[in-house]
Design an enzyme around this catalytic site. Structure first.
Site, mmCIF file in Angstrom:
data_model
loop_
_atom_site.group_PDB
_atom_site.id
_atom_site.type_symbol
_atom_site.label_atom_id
_atom_site.label_comp_id
_atom_site.label_asym_id
_atom_site.label_seq_id
_atom_site.Cartn_x
_atom_site.Cartn_y
_atom_site.Cartn_z
ATOM 1 C CG ASP A 1 2.777 4.618 -7.263
ATOM 2 O OD1 ASP A 1 1.655 4.252 -7.659
ATOM 3 O OD2 ASP A 1 3.342 5.650 -7.704
ATOM 4 C CB VAL A 2 -0.560 -0.410 -7.889
ATOM 5 C CG1 VAL A 2 -0.563 -1.191 -6.590
ATOM 6 C CG2 VAL A 2 -1.676 0.631 -7.932
ATOM 7 C CB THR B 1 -14.599 -0.234 1.946
ATOM 8 O OG1 THR B 1 -15.016 0.394 0.727
ATOM 9 C CG2 THR B 1 -15.009 -1.695 1.945
ATOM 10 C CE1 TYR C 1 -14.059 2.400 -8.496
ATOM 11 C CE2 TYR C 1 -16.340 1.723 -8.832
ATOM 12 C CZ TYR C 1 -15.122 1.570 -8.186
ATOM 13 O OH TYR C 1 -14.966 0.586 -7.243
ATOM 14 C CE LYS D 1 -12.606 -0.938 -9.337
ATOM 15 N NZ LYS D 1 -11.467 -1.704 -8.773
ATOM 16 C CG ASP E 1 -2.247 0.706 1.008
ATOM 17 O OD1 ASP E 1 -2.230 1.892 0.638
ATOM 18 O OD2 ASP E 1 -3.298 0.062 1.194
#
Length: 266
Positions: A64-65, A194, A157, A161, A38
């Site tokens: 950092d993805v 979340t 978004y 996805k 993370d």
């Protein structure tokens, strides 16, 4: 049943909070050695501390993805520490809500970089190490119900996805063709309690602790749209991820595991 992923090494991105934390804790409970990554270092360290205190095995890496070099470094660290990788949970993600007419290109690209580019980089750099183990493996890409149906203020978004959904199927076919034993599936959460909802609702940053507005709004959304009448929690998603990571799902690849209380039935 205990030890469902005993002896496996699992990497969970975005594991410092929310669904990622739930997945890390659940896999550790069932015997996996968990690598939590993370950008939230303090929170990530807390997750690892909690897992170890409960008798599990875990460590944390700053990650950092969106950076290809960061992925190269993380995979190299996992190989050096654990010698193998069996499961990748591509969970890191953000949600930005805005009309397509008002969203900035910078926000659109930042969301794409994390939610979609990060998944691509994870798959690209994890598969070679999983293959080295010569016993197959499992990749779980976190999509959303927003990857199955559109939403008026979440076009960006939904685009990310939905991209994760079809990217997953394509990689599943590639691995199947290679006969490498790697299964690749997507998970599609519905309304789950979340921190990502704070950023979607504009009340905070991803990873923040629960704010008063969030439960009220989520409860209202649940009452209106979820047939089961209740919202979900990270452990509901984690249980699905556990199944996909375990050998119990050995014959499942390219599938969409929808965990949404019936939200997408209609």
């Amino acid at each position: 049943m205990a030890g469902r992923v005993e002896g496996k090494v699992a990497l969970i991105t975005g594991g410092a909070s929310g669904i990622g934390r739930g997945c890390a804790e659940r896999l550790a409970q069932e015997g996996a050695t968990v690598v939590v990554t993370d950008l939230q270092d303090a929170k990530g360290a807390e997750v690892v501390e909690a897992i170890v205190a409960a008798g599990g095995k875990a460590d944390y890496l700053h990650h950092d993805v969106t950076s290809e070099q960061a992925w190269i470094d993380v995979i190299a660290a996992i190989k050096a520490r654990h010698g193998r990788l069996d499961t990748l949970v591509n969970n890191a993600g953000i949600g930005i809500s805005a009309s397509v007419l008002e969203m900035s290109l910078a926000d659109f690209q930042r969301q794409t970089a994390i939610n979609l580019d990060g998944v691509f980089l994870g798959v690209k750099h994890s598969i070679p190490l999983i293959r080295e183990g010569k016993r197959g493996g499992s990749i779980v890409n976190m999509s959303s119900v927003a990857g199955l149906k559109g939403s008026a203020i979440l076009a960006g978004y939904c685009a990310t996805k939905g991209g994760v959904r079809l990217f997953t199927k394509s990689v599943a076919m590639e691995c199947a063709n290679a006969k490498d034993g790697i299964r690749v599936n997507s998970v599609h959460p519905g309304i789950i309690e979340t921190p990502i909802w704070d950023s979607i609702m504009g009340t905070g940053e991803p990873g923040d602790n629960a704010r008063p507005a969030r439960p009220v709004v989520l409860d209202a959304m649940t009452a209106e749209g979820v047939p089961l009448g209740v919202k979900g929690y990270p452990e509901d998603i984690a249980n699905g991820v556990l199944w996909l990571a375990s050998d119990e799902s050995r014959y499942v690849t390219g599938a969409e595991l929808v965990i949404d209380g019936g939200l997408t039935i209609k």
